[in-house]
Design a protein around this motif. Structure first.
Motif, short mmCIF file in Angstrom:
data_model
loop_
_atom_site.label_atom_id
_atom_site.label_comp_id
_atom_site.label_asym_id
_atom_site.label_seq_id
_atom_site.Cartn_x
_atom_site.Cartn_y
_atom_site.Cartn_z
N ASP A 145 0.94 -1.23 0.06
CA ASP A 145 -0.03 -0.13 0.02
C ASP A 145 0.94 1.37 -0.12
OD1 ASP A 145 -2.11 -1.60 -0.05
OD2 ASP A 145 -2.47 -1.43 2.33
N VAL A 146 2.01 1.14 0.78
CA VAL A 146 2.93 2.35 0.77
C VAL A 146 3.62 2.70 -0.62
CG1 VAL A 146 4.91 3.33 1.71
CG2 VAL A 146 3.31 2.06 3.32
N LEU A 147 4.07 1.39 -1.43
CA LEU A 147 4.66 1.51 -2.46
C LEU A 147 3.47 2.31 -3.58
CD1 LEU A 147 6.91 -1.25 -2.53
CD2 LEU A 147 7.38 0.97 -2.15
N GLN A 148 2.17 1.86 -3.42
CA GLN A 148 1.19 2.30 -4.30
C GLN A 148 0.94 3.73 -4.12
OE1 GLN A 148 -2.10 -0.33 -3.98
NE2 GLN A 148 -1.20 -2.07 -4.75
N ALA A 149 1.18 4.20 -2.88
CA ALA A 149 0.85 5.64 -2.58
C ALA A 149 1.90 6.56 -3.07
CB ALA A 149 0.25 5.87 -1.28
N VAL A 150 3.32 5.99 -3.03
CA VAL A 150 4.62 6.67 -3.31
C VAL A 150 4.89 6.58 -4.63
CG1 VAL A 150 6.98 7.25 -2.70
CG2 VAL A 150 5.27 6.70 -1.20
N ASP A 151 5.25 7.59 -5.67
CA ASP A 151 5.58 7.37 -6.72
C ASP A 151 7.09 6.88 -6.76
OD1 ASP A 151 6.36 7.48 -9.34
OD2 ASP A 151 5.74 9.49 -9.80
N PRO A 152 7.53 5.70 -7.39
CA PRO A 152 8.87 5.12 -7.18
C PRO A 152 9.82 6.27 -7.80
CG PRO A 152 7.53 3.50 -8.03
CD PRO A 152 6.58 4.65 -8.04
N ALA A 153 9.54 6.94 -9.09
CA ALA A 153 10.36 7.73 -9.58
C ALA A 153 10.66 9.13 -8.81
CB ALA A 153 9.68 8.14 -10.88
N LYS A 154 9.71 9.57 -8.07
CA LYS A 154 9.91 10.59 -7.04
C LYS A 154 10.70 10.22 -5.85
CE LYS A 154 5.73 13.06 -8.43
NZ LYS A 154 4.38 13.63 -8.09
N LEU A 155 10.63 9.21 -5.49
CA LEU A 155 11.21 8.40 -4.24
C LEU A 155 12.60 8.44 -4.62
CD1 LEU A 155 11.26 7.44 -1.55
CD2 LEU A 155 10.58 5.15 -2.30
N ASN A 156 12.95 7.85 -5.85
CA ASN A 156 14.25 7.65 -6.38
C ASN A 156 14.82 9.27 -6.32
OD1 ASN A 156 16.36 6.23 -7.35
ND2 ASN A 156 15.91 6.93 -9.60
N ARG A 157 14.21 10.12 -7.10
CA ARG A 157 14.92 11.31 -7.30
C ARG A 157 15.20 11.96 -5.73
NH1 ARG A 157 11.18 12.15 -11.42
NH2 ARG A 157 9.63 13.31 -10.28
N THR A 158 14.13 11.72 -4.98
CA THR A 158 14.34 12.32 -3.53
C THR A 158 15.54 11.79 -2.87
OG1 THR A 158 11.96 12.88 -3.14
CG2 THR A 158 13.16 12.65 -1.25
N LEU A 159 15.81 10.43 -3.11
CA LEU A 159 16.76 9.65 -2.31
C LEU A 159 18.17 10.15 -3.08
CD1 LEU A 159 15.17 6.02 -1.87
CD2 LEU A 159 15.76 7.79 -0.23
N ALA A 161 18.97 13.00 -4.18
CA ALA A 161 19.08 14.30 -3.85
C ALA A 161 19.52 14.27 -2.32
CB ALA A 161 17.74 15.27 -4.00
N LEU A 162 18.97 13.38 -1.63
CA LEU A 162 19.53 13.31 -0.36
C LEU A 162 20.87 12.68 -0.17
CD1 LEU A 162 18.73 13.57 2.79
CD2 LEU A 162 17.87 11.24 2.75
N SER A 163 21.28 11.69 -1.20
CA SER A 163 22.61 11.11 -1.16
C SER A 163 23.59 12.17 -1.50
CB SER A 163 22.46 9.97 -2.21
OG SER A 163 23.95 9.38 -2.40
#
Length: 385
Positions: A145-159, A161-163
């Motif tokens: 359910d969490v993965l469906q609510a979070v866009d993987p592409a946006k999550l990848n860009r966020t991670l 940028a954090l890295s």
């Protein structure tokens, strides 16, 4: 027709009949087996609790689950317990829904209550499940359910940028963690004080919350006062100028006489101290005198602000002699009102303090008037001769 065919058919019939009996037995054994029905209410039952699941107590199989029904508030689980086992169980046991393994089916286990009670679990008892084991598929479902609510592409860009932001900042992060540890180390001994302060802050906040209406009303009044001062600014300026002028005139009067004023105040200090000591007596004395005036006016005459008195000489008092009649300052006893300001009939004659002041008109023991020619002559001639 071969002779072996009837034998094979008979054997197949027997096998099929046996299988049917076995299925019927397993399918309806719960319906024909007597048992104690108990209900378990739970916030949830999980995904792997099914009908015919085992019910255990102290690790021993004591019954089975008959039905599992999902409700808006959770789940209702019906149990059928072995009568002999139910008779040995506590009357109010606890209930937990557990799993054999992380992927295995669940079962219900009955636990002993915190304090011993009566024995014998009866028909219709409703138990409350206190714990439900979380199975791995439930975790996977929540993660899905969490993965469906979070866009993987946006999550990848966020991670990413954090890295990039943290790359090369290890030393700074280490120092920050060390500094944070030092701060927390110094705060830790004061946690109890902080807790008391927070509790006091909560109480203070409640007080201010209760006084909010009064505070708002005060601010409204201040706004009205401020508006009035702005509107009357000219009048206020004139008042301040007049006060400055009065202060300047007072300075011209007081400054040349400052030393004399200090001397007067210094001379008044003993009198003021004496008045301060006897100040509790003054109100009751004045009230008593006013009460005496009200009682005496009907006999002597008066109009409420003045009173007519008739005086005469008191004979029998010896004339003043020096130095025998010099005043003596030895009166003691401190301030006292006695029965004043109102003296009742039961309190007469009123008690009084006998003090040594050097004045005693009856020290000669006179009980009647005494004629003293010399004193009368001095009175008539004013002391001449």
């Amino acid at each position: 027709m071969p002779t072996w065919l009837p034998k094979v058919a008979a054997i197949c019939f027997v096998v099929v009949s046996a299988l049917v009996l076995v299925f019927v037995y397993h399918g309806f054994r719960g319906s024909f087996t007597p048992g104690v029905k108990v209900t378990v209410e739970s916030g949830r039952s999980g995904l792997m609790l099914e009908d015919d699941a085992m019910v255990k107590a102290h690790g021993v199989h004591v019954g089975s689950v008959t039905t599992v029904q999902q409700t808006p508030s959770g789940a209702v689980i019906e149990l059928r317990l072995d009568p002999d086992a139910a008779a040995r169980l506590p009357a109010d046991p606890g209930a937990d829904i557990r799993a054999t393994t992380v992927f295995g089916a669940k079962y219900v286990t009955l636990t002993d209550p915190p304090s011993p009670g009566p024995v014998g679990l009866t028909e219709g008892t409703v138990l409350r499940a206190s714990n439900v084991t979380v199975e791995t598929n439930t975790v996977f479902e929540s993660l899905s359910d969490v993965l469906q609510a979070v866009d993987p592409a946006k999550l990848n860009r966020t991670l990413g940028a954090l890295s990039s932001a943290l790359r090369g900042q290890g030393e700074s992060l280490g120092r920050a963690l060390v500094d944070t540890d030092a701060v927390l180390t110094r705060i830790e001994p004061r946690t109890e004080t902080l807790r008391r302060d927070l509790a006091a802050a909560e109480t203070t906040a409640d007080i201010y919350a209760g006084a909010t209406d009064g505070i708002v009303a005060s601010f409204d009044n201040l706004a009205v006062t401020g508006t009035t001062l702005v509107d009357r600014a000219d009048d206020l300026d004139r008042v301040l100028l007049a006060a400055i002028g009065m202060g300047d005139a007072g300075r011209r009067v007081v400054e040349p006489n400052s030393e004399q004023i200090v001397d007067v105040l210094d001379l008044l200090r003993p009198t003021a101290s004496l008045l301060e000591e006897y100040s509790p007596v003054l109100p009751c004395f004045l009230q008593g005198a006013d009460r005496a005036r009200q009682l005496a006016e009907p006999a002597s005459g008066g109009n409420g602000s003045s009173m007519m008195l008739k005086s005469t000489f008191l004979l029998g008092t010896d004339p003043y002699e020096y130095p025998r009649n010099l005043p003596v300052v030895e009166a003691t006893g401190g301030p006292r009102c006695g029965p004043l300001p109102i003296v009742t009939a039961d309190e007469t004659p009123a008690p009084y303090v006998v003090a040594n002041t050097g004045a005693n008109p009856f020290e000669a023991g006179n009980t009647s008037p005494v004629f003293v020619p010399d004193s009368l002559f001095e009175l008539l001639t004013g002391g001449a001769g």
